[in-house]
Motif scaffolding. Structure first.
Motif, PDB file in Angstrom:
ATOM      1  N   ALA A   1       0.850  -1.200   0.000  1.00 14.43           N
ATOM      2  CA  ALA A   1       0.000   0.000   0.000  1.00 14.43           C
ATOM      3  C   ALA A   1       0.879   1.240   0.000  1.00 14.43           C
ATOM      4  CB  ALA A   1      -0.918  -0.004   1.232  1.00 14.43           C
ATOM      5  N   CYS A   2       0.287   2.355  -0.458  1.00 13.20           N
ATOM      6  CA  CYS A   2       1.034   3.612  -0.590  1.00 13.20           C
ATOM      7  C   CYS A   2       0.743   4.585   0.538  1.00 13.20           C
ATOM      8  CB  CYS A   2       0.720   4.268  -1.938  1.00 13.20           C
ATOM      9  SG  CYS A   2       1.253   3.267  -3.340  1.00 13.20           S
ATOM     10  N   MET A   3       0.366   4.083   1.694  1.00 14.18           N
ATOM     11  CA  MET A   3       0.213   4.903   2.891  1.00 14.18           C
ATOM     12  C   MET A   3      -0.791   6.033   2.743  1.00 14.18           C
ATOM     13  SD  MET A   3       1.939   3.188   4.816  1.00 14.18           S
ATOM     14  CE  MET A   3       1.387   4.215   6.158  1.00 14.18           C
ATOM     15  N   GLY A   4      -1.896   5.764   2.064  1.00 12.57           N
ATOM     16  CA  GLY A   4      -2.954   6.754   1.967  1.00 12.57           C
ATOM     17  C   GLY A   4      -2.682   7.886   1.008  1.00 12.57           C
ATOM     18  N   THR A   5      -1.518   7.876   0.346  1.00 16.25           N
ATOM     19  CA  THR A   5      -1.216   8.921  -0.634  1.00 16.25           C
ATOM     20  C   THR A   5      -1.508   8.402  -2.035  1.00 16.25           C
ATOM     21  OG1 THR A   5       1.085   8.199  -0.888  1.00 16.25           O
ATOM     22  CG2 THR A   5       0.621   9.806   0.828  1.00 16.25           C
ATOM     23  N   ALA A   6      -1.629   9.303  -2.977  1.00 18.31           N
ATOM     24  CA  ALA A   6      -1.845   8.898  -4.360  1.00 18.31           C
ATOM     25  C   ALA A   6      -0.603   8.177  -4.882  1.00 18.31           C
ATOM     26  CB  ALA A   6      -2.144  10.120  -5.221  1.00 18.31           C
ATOM     27  N   LEU A   7      -0.815   7.230  -5.771  1.00 15.99           N
ATOM     28  CA  LEU A   7       0.289   6.509  -6.396  1.00 15.99           C
ATOM     29  C   LEU A   7       1.139   7.487  -7.201  1.00 15.99           C
ATOM     30  CD1 LEU A   7       1.289   3.500  -6.898  1.00 15.99           C
ATOM     31  CD2 LEU A   7       0.090   3.685  -9.076  1.00 15.99           C
ATOM     32  N   THR A   8       2.455   7.447  -6.992  1.00 14.97           N
ATOM     33  CA  THR A   8       3.354   8.359  -7.684  1.00 14.97           C
ATOM     34  C   THR A   8       4.252   7.596  -8.649  1.00 14.97           C
ATOM     35  OG1 THR A   8       5.134   8.170  -6.041  1.00 14.97           O
ATOM     36  CG2 THR A   8       3.410   9.818  -5.618  1.00 14.97           C
ATOM     37  N   ARG A   9       4.957   8.343  -9.498  1.00 15.45           N
ATOM     38  CA  ARG A   9       5.928   7.735 -10.407  1.00 15.45           C
ATOM     39  C   ARG A   9       7.040   7.046  -9.615  1.00 15.45           C
ATOM     40  NH1 ARG A   9       6.965   9.893 -15.558  1.00 15.45           N
ATOM     41  NH2 ARG A   9       4.979  10.974 -15.285  1.00 15.45           N
ATOM     42  N   ALA A  10       7.418   7.646  -8.472  1.00 13.56           N
ATOM     43  CA  ALA A  10       8.454   7.039  -7.636  1.00 13.56           C
ATOM     44  C   ALA A  10       7.990   5.692  -7.096  1.00 13.56           C
ATOM     45  CB  ALA A  10       8.825   7.975  -6.483  1.00 13.56           C
ATOM     46  N   HIS A  11       6.712   5.605  -6.684  1.00 11.34           N
ATOM     47  CA  HIS A  11       6.162   4.330  -6.240  1.00 11.34           C
ATOM     48  C   HIS A  11       6.255   3.291  -7.352  1.00 11.34           C
ATOM     49  CE1 HIS A  11       3.475   6.646  -3.196  1.00 11.34           C
ATOM     50  NE2 HIS A  11       4.508   6.117  -2.563  1.00 11.34           N
ATOM     51  N   LEU A  12       5.826   3.665  -8.546  1.00 10.66           N
ATOM     52  CA  LEU A  12       5.825   2.725  -9.669  1.00 10.66           C
ATOM     53  C   LEU A  12       7.235   2.280 -10.026  1.00 10.66           C
ATOM     54  CD1 LEU A  12       3.108   4.473 -11.841  1.00 10.66           C
ATOM     55  CD2 LEU A  12       2.948   2.147 -10.951  1.00 10.66           C
ATOM     56  N   ASP A  13       8.160   3.219 -10.066  1.00 12.18           N
ATOM     57  CA  ASP A  13       9.545   2.858 -10.395  1.00 12.18           C
ATOM     58  C   ASP A  13      10.091   1.869  -9.371  1.00 12.18           C
ATOM     59  OD1 ASP A  13       9.542   4.445 -12.622  1.00 12.18           O
ATOM     60  OD2 ASP A  13      10.529   6.148 -11.667  1.00 12.18           O
ATOM     61  N   SER A  14       9.781   2.109  -8.096  1.00  5.04           N
ATOM     62  CA  SER A  14      10.257   1.211  -7.045  1.00  5.04           C
ATOM     63  C   SER A  14       9.650  -0.176  -7.192  1.00  5.04           C
ATOM     64  CB  SER A  14       9.912   1.797  -5.667  1.00  5.04           C
ATOM     65  OG  SER A  14      10.379   0.972  -4.638  1.00  5.04           O
ATOM     66  N   LEU A  15       8.361  -0.242  -7.497  1.00  9.08           N
ATOM     67  CA  LEU A  15       7.689  -1.537  -7.653  1.00  9.08           C
ATOM     68  C   LEU A  15       8.184  -2.268  -8.886  1.00  9.08           C
ATOM     69  CD1 LEU A  15       4.053  -0.511  -6.660  1.00  9.08           C
ATOM     70  CD2 LEU A  15       5.622  -1.942  -5.343  1.00  9.08           C
ATOM     71  N   PHE A  16       8.398  -1.540  -9.971  1.00  9.42           N
ATOM     72  CA  PHE A  16       8.853  -2.185 -11.204  1.00  9.42           C
ATOM     73  C   PHE A  16      10.302  -2.666 -11.092  1.00  9.42           C
ATOM     74  CE2 PHE A  16       5.351  -0.159 -13.819  1.00  9.42           C
ATOM     75  CZ  PHE A  16       4.772  -1.370 -14.154  1.00  9.42           C
ATOM     76  N   ARG A  17      11.018  -2.216 -10.083  1.00 11.74           N
ATOM     77  CA  ARG A  17      12.342  -2.791  -9.857  1.00 11.74           C
ATOM     78  C   ARG A  17      12.239  -4.174  -9.221  1.00 11.74           C
ATOM     79  NH1 ARG A  17      13.813   2.689  -8.925  1.00 11.74           N
ATOM     80  NH2 ARG A  17      13.407   2.592  -6.688  1.00 11.74           N
ATOM     81  N   GLN A  18      11.033  -4.509  -8.720  1.00 13.40           N
ATOM     82  CA  GLN A  18      10.820  -5.807  -8.097  1.00 13.40           C
ATOM     83  C   GLN A  18      10.106  -6.791  -9.029  1.00 13.40           C
ATOM     84  OE1 GLN A  18      12.172  -6.146  -5.087  1.00 13.40           O
ATOM     85  NE2 GLN A  18      12.703  -3.966  -5.097  1.00 13.40           N
ATOM     86  N   VAL A  19       9.132  -6.304  -9.771  1.00 16.96           N
ATOM     87  CA  VAL A  19       8.302  -7.179 -10.612  1.00 16.96           C
ATOM     88  C   VAL A  19       8.027  -6.487 -11.941  1.00 16.96           C
ATOM     89  CG1 VAL A  19       7.166  -8.286  -8.633  1.00 16.96           C
ATOM     90  CG2 VAL A  19       6.163  -6.228  -9.645  1.00 16.96           C
ATOM     91  N   SER A  20       7.515  -7.255 -12.891  1.00 21.54           N
ATOM     92  CA  SER A  20       7.136  -6.663 -14.178  1.00 21.54           C
ATOM     93  C   SER A  20       5.627  -6.473 -14.301  1.00 21.54           C
ATOM     94  CB  SER A  20       7.634  -7.542 -15.330  1.00 21.54           C
ATOM     95  OG  SER A  20       7.068  -8.835 -15.258  1.00 21.54           O
ATOM     96  N   ARG A  21       4.852  -7.026 -13.348  1.00 24.51           N
ATOM     97  CA  ARG A  21       3.393  -6.867 -13.420  1.00 24.51           C
ATOM     98  C   ARG A  21       2.858  -6.340 -12.096  1.00 24.51           C
ATOM     99  NH1 ARG A  21       2.107 -11.663 -14.494  1.00 24.51           N
ATOM    100  NH2 ARG A  21       1.104 -12.402 -12.601  1.00 24.51           N
ATOM    101  N   ILE A  22       2.058  -5.279 -12.183  1.00 25.78           N
ATOM    102  CA  ILE A  22       1.454  -4.649 -11.010  1.00 25.78           C
ATOM    103  C   ILE A  22      -0.048  -4.587 -11.215  1.00 25.78           C
ATOM    104  CG2 ILE A  22       1.305  -2.533  -9.641  1.00 25.78           C
ATOM    105  CD1 ILE A  22       4.145  -1.868 -10.569  1.00 25.78           C
ATOM    106  N   THR A  23      -0.798  -4.953 -10.183  1.00 24.81           N
ATOM    107  CA  THR A  23      -2.261  -4.816 -10.223  1.00 24.81           C
ATOM    108  C   THR A  23      -2.668  -3.747  -9.219  1.00 24.81           C
ATOM    109  OG1 THR A  23      -2.560  -7.148 -10.821  1.00 24.81           O
ATOM    110  CG2 THR A  23      -4.467  -5.981  -9.939  1.00 24.81           C
TER     111      THR A  23
END
Length: 593
Positions: free
Chosen positions: A275-297
């Motif tokens: 979870a993103c701690m109640g804040t809107a999803l940011t580009r930084a969040h996505l970049d961090s997640l995509f360093r772990q996996v190639s698919r995000i739901t």
């Protein structure tokens, strides 16, 4: 407190370590031209997209975007902290890690904050065991003792934390850690009172903040730690460390709304939620997640608020899609959240619901259709214009083509006509400082392009990418050396890169990168280090970098001349001399080469 690891030792360690050997011990590599290839150890795949470069001492996955040095690999693959990874690599190289006392290293400066946060977490866990109503609340929400232990869930009583921590920490340290707030009279009060407490960890497992939830009536229901030197909500992802700890290879990650959803899903056996701690999803969040996996739901409520959140996330996700990256979207039934759904339907029901998540492209079409119904010519026109504004933000040309095809199908317009509309869209605003300065580093570097009319961020990206990827070249040209005198992060980065090469011309890409690990722009430099270059010949690489330098200097000179010649500006002797010098330099650059 452990001392600092000298930068000189990090340089020597990387010089004496072979990244191919380090990775080969853990992943089966096969020779692929000048590089080595394998199926990525950080996400599930059947076709190898993970490449290791012996020349650069650098790895990169074209699927999930994971990349870095030998130190980065150990940190990611074995969930190690930076010092732990250095210790392990040094042991393999037969070196002893030296330590320096003092210094201004950020890890040392922030150590009291981490210690205070850890002490608070221990206190909150202890208090939970002594508070039946908090334990009962968690049980009613389906949270058992094992899950509470794994996520270190605790309880903040109405008072007591400050008294417990007072012998070890100063009031200012507790304020800086976000555990206390200043009162009007100058004293301090506890920030979290009467709340279930959820520690928030960074990628290394360090507690950086807390999320607290009231279990009785009151406002606000949810309260997070304030921004601090170690806690940044726009970059923090709750549950990511625990997800990585649960399984080294994550195939995908599901982003839910809050920490109760993450913990509730974990209780049911689903440990891939964050979870993103109640804040809107940011580009930084996505970049961090995509360093772990190639698919995000991405999961959203099915109500109007969920639709608004989906729109915001969609705008951030479109530019992040590239290569094998995939984003899917799941809208939940109104009145339900992942926590309640998995309690009612079980893990199998939740997994089945996830399997029905929509691709990002189809979500875009459906949301646009809700706002601009396509049953009339006017509606299809509005749909097309709104869609092209969003498509213009995408970076991957193949993904962009597919979106245009889908929108053509929906609006009954030709692909060619939509491409024309797309070409008329204004470019996405550059995330950089004023033109002509050293600026910040580009968030989305266009490092493969040759310079022309590009903005300073693109030119800096193209230049820095070539210096990072080809440290063996001669970078002593006057134009490039002049750039280090400009203001800004990019110029300072170039200055440090050139200084490192002057000190040791044999440095490779990995050795240069590790000098910036503690800087906020480290991940941007990592992206530049693996950015595809279309240069071909080495001579073209050097010339392209030189052209970038000239263009940046030209833009800087013009900007400064405009300042000096602004109407009403009175110039002194020094300013007139500077204007003459800048004019002469600009004229020299404008002459045919």
């Amino acid at each position: 407190m452990a001392g600092l690891i000298p930068q000189a030792f990090i340089d020597e360690l990387l010089e004496r370590s072979d990244i191919v050997e380090v990775i080969q011990r853990r992943v089966s590599l096969k020779k692929a031209g000048r590089e080595f290839a394998a199926c990525c150890p950080f996400h599930g795949e059947k076709t190898p997209s993970f490449y290791v470069s012996p020349q650069k001492q650098f790895y990169h996955c074209f699927g999930c975007g994971a990349h870095g040095t030998a130190i980065s690999f150990l940190m990611e693959y074995e969930n190690l902290s930076f010092p732990e990874a250095v210790e392990q690599l040094a042991e393999q190289a037969g070196l002893e890690v030296p330590r320096e006392a003092g210094g201004d290293d950020k890890r040392e400066a922030h150590a009291p904050l981490y210690e205070a946060l850890n002490a608070a977490a221990d206190y909150y866990v202890q208090q939970l065991r002594q508070t039946p109503k908090a334990v009962e609340y968690l049980k009613n929400r389906g949270i058992d003792g094992t899950t509470a232990r794994d996520y270190q869930i605790g309880w903040a009583p109405p008072s007591g934390l400050l008294e417990a921590l007072k012998p070890r920490f100063t009031p200012q340290q507790l304020v800086d850690a976000g555990l206390a707030a200043r009162r009007d009279d100058g004293g301090i009060r506890e920030r979290f009172r009467g709340r279930i407490m959820f520690p928030i960890r960074d990628r290394r497992g360090r507690i950086t903040g807390f999320g607290g939830r009231l279990i009785e009536d009151g406002e606000p229901k949810y309260l997070n730690s304030p921004e601090s030197e170690v806690f940044h909500k726009g970059q923090t992802i709750y549950g990511l460390f625990e997800a990585r700890k649960a399984g080294t290879r994550l195939d995908d990650i599901v982003v839910v709304e809050g920490y109760m959803d993450v913990v509730g899903l974990a209780r049911a056996g689903f440990r891939r939620a964050v979870a993103c701690m109640g804040t809107a999803l940011t580009r930084a969040h996505l970049d961090s997640l995509f360093r772990q996996v190639s698919r995000i739901t991405l999961c959203f409520d099915g109500d109007a608020a969920g639709r608004r959140a989906a729109w915001r996330s969609l705008a951030e996700a479109l530019p992040a899609i590239q290569g094998l990256r995939e984003v899917r979207v799941l809208f939940l039934p109104e009145g339900d959240d992942p926590d309640s759904l998995v309690l009612r339907d079980g893990l199998a029901g939740w997994e089945e619901r996830l399997a029905g998540a929509l691709p990002l492209s189809e979500t875009l079409v459906r949301l646009l259709r809700e706002e601009h119904p396509t049953d009339t010519a006017e509606g299809r026109t509005r749909f097309a214009h709104a869609a092209m504004k969003l498509v213009a933000t995408t970076r991957d040309p193949l993904f962009r083509d597919q979106l245009v095809e889908r929108i053509a199908e929906e609006t009954h317009l030709s692909h060619e006509r939509l491409e024309q509309v797309l070409s008329e869209q204004p470019p996405e605003p550059a995330r950089a400082t004023a033109s002509g300065s050293g600026g910040d580093l580009p968030a989305n570097p266009t490092a493969s392009r040759a310079p022309g009319g590009e903005s300073p961020p693109a030119l800096w990206g193209a230049l820095l990418a070539r210096v990072l990827q080809h440290p063996e070249l001669d970078w002593s040209q006057p134009e490039i050396r002049q750039l280090v005198e400009l203001p800004g992060v990019a110029a300072a980065t170039l200055r440090e890169l050139l200084a490192a090469l002057d000190e040791n011309p044999e440095r490779h890409t990995a050795g240069l990168l590790e000098r910036f690990r503690e800087e906020r722009h480290f991940q941007r430099l990592m992206a530049l280090a693996h950015q595809a270059l279309d240069d071909g010949e080495v001579a073209v690489t050097r010339q392209t970098a030189l052209d970038c330098a000239r263009q940046l200097l030209r833009q800087h000179y013009r900007s400064r001349i405009r300042e000096l010649t602004r109407p009403g500006t009175e110039l002194g002797t020094e300013q007139r001399a500077e204007l003459a010098r800048l004019t002469e330099q600009l004229q020299r650059f404008d002459r045919p080469q």
